[in-house]
Design an enzyme around this catalytic site. Structure first.
Site, short mmCIF file in Angstrom:
data_model
loop_
_atom_site.label_atom_id
_atom_site.label_comp_id
_atom_site.label_asym_id
_atom_site.label_seq_id
_atom_site.Cartn_x
_atom_site.Cartn_y
_atom_site.Cartn_z
N ILE A 168 4.79 -7.28 -43.03
CA ILE A 168 3.50 -6.98 -43.67
C ILE A 168 2.37 -7.20 -42.67
O ILE A 168 2.47 -8.03 -41.76
CB ILE A 168 3.32 -7.85 -44.94
CG1 ILE A 168 2.21 -7.31 -45.82
CG2 ILE A 168 3.14 -9.32 -44.59
CD1 ILE A 168 2.22 -7.90 -47.24
N CYS A 169 1.31 -6.41 -42.85
CA CYS A 169 0.09 -6.57 -42.05
C CYS A 169 -1.09 -6.43 -43.02
O CYS A 169 -0.96 -6.79 -44.18
CB CYS A 169 0.05 -5.55 -40.90
SG CYS A 169 -0.04 -3.83 -41.43
N ALA A 170 -2.19 -5.90 -42.55
CA ALA A 170 -3.34 -5.74 -43.44
C ALA A 170 -3.17 -4.56 -44.38
O ALA A 170 -3.43 -4.67 -45.58
CB ALA A 170 -4.63 -5.58 -42.62
N THR A 182 -1.22 -6.67 -46.94
CA THR A 182 -1.82 -7.83 -47.60
C THR A 182 -3.05 -7.42 -48.41
O THR A 182 -3.30 -7.97 -49.49
CB THR A 182 -2.19 -8.90 -46.56
OG1 THR A 182 -1.01 -9.23 -45.81
CG2 THR A 182 -2.72 -10.16 -47.22
N GLY A 209 -0.51 -1.72 -43.56
CA GLY A 209 0.77 -1.04 -43.42
C GLY A 209 0.99 -0.35 -42.09
O GLY A 209 2.09 0.10 -41.80
#
Length: 108
Positions: free
Chosen positions: A61-63, A89, A65
């Site tokens: 996961i990141c901010a 996120t 995708g």
């Protein structure tokens, strides 16, 4: 290209104790992250590989995708079952899912 999962699928896996790698930068992670997510910034991803549990699906996961897709591609190329979390996120928090602040549980 690594596979991608939607936030609902990820939520079910997270509830069941999924391995979650957050590939954002430390300051982003400290601001808000999925509970239980391990920090593994893109710049340190290769160093984190030996500490990723073998034989388990890894949710990246990141901010939003984008970075997670890139990282999941690299993990898949290394032989891991890695899935990128679409929406990241930001989407997780936008759905009203829990986030925590601070640095625990730390770098994988």
């Amino acid at each position: 290209m690594a596979r991608e999962v939607d936030l609902e699928t990820f939520a079910a896996a997270w509830s069941a104790g999924a391995v979650v790698l957050d590939v954002r930068e430390p300051e982003e992670y400290r601001a808000a992250h999925v509970p239980g997510a391990h920090l593994a910034p893109l710049s340190m991803l290769a160093a984190a590989l030996p500490r990723v549990p073998e034989g388990r699906t890894v949710y990246v996961i990141c901010a939003s995708g984008n970075r997670s897709q890139w990282a999941a591609d690299r993990l898949a190329a290394a032989g891991m079952d890695a899935l990128s979390v679409a929406g990241g996120t930001r989407g997780w928090a936008g759905m009203g899912r829990p986030v925590v602040t601070g640095s625990a549980p730390g770098v994988v």
